[in-house]
Design a protein around this motif. Structure first.
Motif, short mmCIF file in Angstrom:
data_model
loop_
_atom_site.label_atom_id
_atom_site.label_comp_id
_atom_site.label_asym_id
_atom_site.label_seq_id
_atom_site.Cartn_x
_atom_site.Cartn_y
_atom_site.Cartn_z
N ARG A 1 0.83 -1.20 0.00
CA ARG A 1 0.00 0.00 0.00
C ARG A 1 0.87 1.26 0.00
O ARG A 1 0.50 2.28 -0.59
N ALA A 2 2.03 1.18 0.66
CA ALA A 2 2.92 2.34 0.69
C ALA A 2 3.47 2.65 -0.69
O ALA A 2 3.70 3.82 -1.03
N LYS A 3 3.66 1.62 -1.52
CA LYS A 3 4.24 1.82 -2.84
C LYS A 3 3.20 1.87 -3.96
O LYS A 3 3.45 2.47 -5.01
N ALA A 4 2.03 1.27 -3.74
CA ALA A 4 1.00 1.24 -4.78
C ALA A 4 -0.03 2.35 -4.62
O ALA A 4 -0.73 2.70 -5.57
N SER B 1 -7.03 -0.43 -1.92
CA SER B 1 -7.91 -1.04 -0.94
C SER B 1 -9.38 -0.98 -1.38
O SER B 1 -10.19 -1.80 -0.95
N ARG B 2 -9.69 -0.02 -2.23
CA ARG B 2 -11.07 0.08 -2.72
C ARG B 2 -11.22 -0.47 -4.14
O ARG B 2 -12.20 -1.14 -4.46
N LYS B 3 -10.25 -0.23 -4.98
CA LYS B 3 -10.38 -0.62 -6.39
C LYS B 3 -9.89 -2.03 -6.68
O LYS B 3 -10.27 -2.64 -7.67
N GLY B 4 -8.99 -2.55 -5.82
CA GLY B 4 -8.49 -3.90 -6.01
C GLY B 4 -7.23 -3.95 -6.86
O GLY B 4 -6.90 -3.01 -7.58
N TRP C 1 -6.66 -5.65 -9.48
CA TRP C 1 -6.87 -5.73 -10.93
C TRP C 1 -6.80 -4.38 -11.62
O TRP C 1 -6.63 -4.28 -12.83
N GLN C 2 -6.88 -3.30 -10.81
CA GLN C 2 -6.79 -1.95 -11.37
C GLN C 2 -5.33 -1.46 -11.42
O GLN C 2 -5.08 -0.36 -11.91
N THR C 3 -4.40 -2.26 -10.90
CA THR C 3 -2.99 -1.86 -10.87
C THR C 3 -2.43 -1.78 -12.28
O THR C 3 -2.75 -2.60 -13.14
N ASP C 4 -1.58 -0.78 -12.53
CA ASP C 4 -1.01 -0.56 -13.87
C ASP C 4 -0.18 -1.75 -14.34
O ASP C 4 -0.27 -2.16 -15.49
N ALA C 5 0.65 -2.29 -13.45
CA ALA C 5 1.53 -3.40 -13.82
C ALA C 5 1.73 -4.28 -12.60
O ALA C 5 1.63 -3.82 -11.46
#
Length: 504
Positions: free
Chosen positions: A167-170, A175-178, A180-184
């Motif tokens: 969470r500190a790096k992303a 925590s809300r979007k999940g 799967w919404q991460t860029d990479a």
């Protein structure tokens, strides 16, 4: 006197009379004192088989209370059918004996039955836990004003640390979007000797085991920093997002301590979270001769350690320490439920649920607090130092024997070795046969030896695989162990080996 397990005055009440309470207390206390006085003479592992305990104590749920005499006898049977981690020749896994002070503290904590969710739920327990956390950070040379919380063990501490790191790096929108919404995909890094809880946490947190880069080790089983840097650079080039490096301060297999100072430099260079898994080994920083191994620990963003592993506290009590309290809180701090809203201010507003996944939490801190207060840090440090010295003594005996081979030089209190029949020692240079067939036979022999030693009840060793070789692994975290126990254990191994040796 009523000894049927409940007062006859009112069946709906579970309170018992003062006489019954004194009787129950006296009998249980007598049983515990008996155990502490006899544990060194009990078999390390009992003569038992699957289902044996239930045959002795029964498995039917009673509708009526049972007599105290019968219950105490059944408790004694349970003790006798248990493996005894407190025995001076128990060297399996990483499990220290509980001190009497810690055991009695657990009784007090269980009687109080505080639910340590926040200050208002357990004012005294919360203040004691926060104090104990600070003490632990100071003891291992991490931070005199360390923040953190107690957990069930190192696995939960490591998983919590990885979530905070992610969470500190992303960013906390995850925590809300999940994920799967991460860029990479986000990657983390550890040595090939890392504890299984790290890949497991990556799985449970949704990062995926394939995103854990297990880096090869040097000849001392420590993470290879050159390869670490190369893996991070390659992942960045491939468009991935490295976020965390896990260093080991005492691996489970051999007790190796990664080059923490160098790893901290790599983490800083690439702006990654640096977590140190010191669940087993971090308390060894109390041994002055081992303190240089832990240089760099103070640079970590978070550290895990288990007082129930090497501060001789009863299970369960792990600990997660972190430097940035705000980042830890950001990973857990959203409150949605009315029943946990905090109305207090300042210290009275503190809540552990803001820093970890648990809501219900037992009063784990008291057994650490009472152990440290009762013995003092110098006496605890002396016990840890002696454990390390005993592992070195075991290695010395192994190296001086014709029928043993040392497979890893102890860095802390773990020694890995194997039995080698003199007939299988070979050549002009005094080395061992290198053939795969011979190695396979030695692996099978030592596996059989370990099982026979374990079930024999006089000593207990576990195993590790060291460069393809099946090792007998002795982990010494026991204040009852003496040099005589080390010597006797090697003789027990020899006696077990003789039952198989001539069949090779």
């Amino acid at each position: 006197m009523n000894t049927t397990g409940h007062s006859s005055a009112r069946l709906s009440s579970l309170d018992i009379s003062p006489e019954e309470l004194r009787e129950l207390s006296s009998r249980v206390n007598e049983l515990v004192l008996e155990y502490f006085s006899e544990v060194s003479q009990l078999p390390v592992f009992p003569e038992t088989f699957g289902g044996d305990t239930l045959e002795q104590v029964g498995s039917t749920l009673p509708a009526e209370g049972e007599p105290v005499d019968q219950l105490i006898n059944h408790c004694r049977t349970i003790i006798n059918k248990s493996r005894h981690n407190g025995h001076p020749r128990f060297f399996g896994y990483v499990a220290s004996p509980a001190t009497p002070a810690g055991a009695f503290a657990d009784l007090i904590a269980s009687a109080l039955n505080a639910n340590v969710t926040s200050w208002r739920s357990g004012p005294a327990a919360t203040e004691i836990e926060r104090t104990v956390v600070r003490w632990l950070g100071s003891l291992i040379g991490y931070d005199k004003e360390a923040r953190g919380l107690l957990t069930s063990g190192g696995s939960m501490a490591n998983m919590t640390a990885l979530l905070i790191a992610h969470r500190a790096k992303a960013g906390n929108s995850t925590s809300r979007k999940g994920l799967w919404q991460t860029d990479a995909p986000m990657t983390l890094y550890a040595s090939a000797q890392v504890h299984l809880s790290i890949p497991k946490a990556a799985d449970m947190l949704g990062f995926g085991r394939d995103q854990v880069r297990l880096i090869a080790c040097d000849d001392q089983f420590r993470l290879n920093v050159k390869l670490l840097r190369e893996h991070i650079a390659a992942d960045l080039q491939a468009g991935l997002k490295p976020f965390c490096i896990v260093g080991s301060a005492g691996t489970t297999n051999t007790g190796a301590v990664d080059p923490l100072f160098e790893i901290a430099g790599v983490a800083k260079e690439f702006e990654l979270w640096f977590h140190v898994d010191g669940a087993y080994g971090a308390p060894a920083a109390l041994d002055g001769t081992k303190r240089p191994l832990f240089v760099g620990l103070e640079r970590a963003d978070s550290v895990s350690l288990d007082p129930h592993k090497w501060l001789y506290a009863p299970l369960d009590c792990g600990c997660l320490l972190f430097r940035d309290e705000a980042r830890a809180r950001a990973a857990f701090g959203e409150e949605d439920a009315d029943y946990i809203k905090v109305l207090e201010e300042a210290d009275e507003a503190f809540a552990f649920w803001n820093y970890g996944p648990e809501l219900s939490r037992r009063f784990r801190a008291l057994k650490i607090w009472l152990t440290l207060r009762y013995y003092g840090t110098r006496r605890i440090a002396a016990a840890i130092t002696e454990d390390n010295a005993l592992a070195a003594y075991l290695a010395e005996l192994v190296e001086g024997a014709e029928d043993f081979e040392l497979l890893s030089q102890p860095q802390l209190s773990i020694c890995c070795f194997r039995y080698v029949p003199p007939a299988m020692r070979l050549s002009s240079d005094g080395g061992l046969h290198k053939g795969e067939a011979i190695e396979g036979e030695l692996n099978k022999l030592n596996e059989k030896i370990m099982y026979l030693v374990q079930r024999g009840g006089r000593a207990y060793l576990s195993s590790a695989t060291i460069q393809g070789k099946f090792a007998l692994r002795a982990c010494i975290t026991n204040f009852r162990t003496t040099r005589a126990d080390i010597e006797q254990t090697l003789e027990i191994v020899r006696q077990a080996a003789r039952q198989f040796e001539f069949g090779i």
